[in-house]
Scaffold this active site. Structure first.
Site, PDB file in Angstrom:
ATOM      1  N   CYS A  51     -67.317  39.377  22.378  1.00  0.00           N
ATOM      2  CA  CYS A  51     -66.245  39.414  21.395  1.00  0.00           C
ATOM      3  C   CYS A  51     -66.434  38.715  20.239  1.00  0.00           C
ATOM      4  CB  CYS A  51     -65.152  38.951  22.313  1.00  0.00           C
ATOM      5  SG  CYS A  51     -63.611  38.396  21.572  1.00  0.00           S
ATOM      6  N   CYS A  54     -63.750  36.290  19.470  1.00  0.00           N
ATOM      7  CA  CYS A  54     -63.699  35.162  20.057  1.00  0.00           C
ATOM      8  C   CYS A  54     -64.829  34.007  19.598  1.00  0.00           C
ATOM      9  CB  CYS A  54     -64.241  35.273  21.803  1.00  0.00           C
ATOM     10  SG  CYS A  54     -63.383  36.458  22.655  1.00  0.00           S
TER      11      CYS A  54
END
Length: 307
Positions: A51, A54
């Site tokens: 991600c 993230c």
């Protein structure tokens, strides 16, 4: 923001921050999150190695938590390796940050927010009071009340009390809202519920003075009738101005009352052994020592007395 998936990239290592930031697992969730959150809010950062957002959020939130100096802790959970808690919380998108207080999720956000917004989030969940923001709300509420917008004032005073339940200005403001609506009992209830340590605060003392002053107009004459009599007398009757001021106090018009009391003093400083001056000082106390009414009124009173 990414939907759940899988990948084999290495996880970013959280910064060591004296135990404020750590990796967590489904198995250690009680130990790492639930139990510690009974002492201090714990932020849980649900992330995954694949991600991109993230990876953007990780170092920013770690830095913000470190800078908060122990007001919150951060536990990072890789959902690829630990899908259980994320599933229970029905996390559908990552990065997702959930704040736990007293073992329960209370707030959260999704996406890679800028550090300023993360700091605001930390302040909110940790109960940190932004005094500048509260002062701005209080100023707006007091201005609204002076303009006759009791509803708008009440909303802002209530917002301040939600963040700082012992804020004396907000307590006094809510009492003034009740008083402005003619509900003396409600105003007295607000004041009596104030913490003992705040009872002597000037803001609360001012409202108490306003409550006591409200009784001054109970036996006063009719405002319109007294105003007509004063006009007929050419405005030069200290006694009529004094009585009209009492009537205006009963109607809640402290500014009008102060104006007539000042004129009464200018006409006859010794009227009823200084009754107008004594009542004017009570009006100043009820309006608040820092109010524009009091500041301007005291200046004008000094001009009358010492000219």
């Amino acid at each position: 923001m990414q939907i759940f998936g899988s990948g084999n990239q290495a996880a970013p290592a959280p910064q060591a921050a004296s135990g404020l930031v750590k990796d967590g697992t489904d198995q250690s969730f009680m130990e790492d999150v639930v139990e510690p959150s009974k002492e201090v809010p714990v932020l849980v950062d649900f992330w995954a190695p694949w991600c991109g957002p993230c990876r953007q959020l990780g170092p920013v939130i770690e830095h913000a938590v470190t800078q908060a100096g122990g007001k919150v802790k951060l536990v990072k959970i890789n959902i690829d390796e630990n899908p259980g808690i994320a599933g229970q919380l029905r996390i559908q998108s990552i990065p997702a940050v959930i704040a736990f207080v007293n073992g329960q999720p209370v707030d959260g956000f999704m996406g890679a927010l800028p550090e300023s917004q993360i700091k605001d989030f930390i302040a909110r969940v940790s109960g940190e009071v932004d005094t500048g923001a509260l002062d701005a709300l209080l100023d707006r509420a007091e201005d609204a009340l002076s303009q006759g917008d009791a509803g708008g004032a009440a909303q802002d005073f209530a917002a301040v009390l939600q963040a700082d339940k012992e804020n004396a200005r907000a307590i006094a403001g809510m009492a003034r809202v009740y008083l402005a609506q003619g509900d003396r009992e409600g105003a007295e209830g607000i004041l009596s519920a104030a913490p003992e340590s705040k009872q002597a605060d000037p803001a609360i003392a001012g409202v108490r003075a306003a409550l006591e002053l409200a009784g001054e107009g109970e036996n006063a004459g009719d405002v319109a009738e007294l105003a007509a009599r004063l006009e007929k007398a050419g405005g030069r009757d200290a006694g009529l101005r004094y009585e009209l001021a009492r009537a205006l106090i009963g109607s809640g018009d402290l500014q009008g009352a102060a104006d007539h009391l000042l004129e009464s003093i200018a006409l006859d400083r010794e009227f009823r052994e200084g009754a107008a001056r004594a009542l004017l000082l009570r009006v100043f106390e009820a309006a608040g020592q820092n109010s524009e009414l009091t500041r301007a009124g005291r200046k004008r009173l000094s001009s009358i007395l010492f000219s």
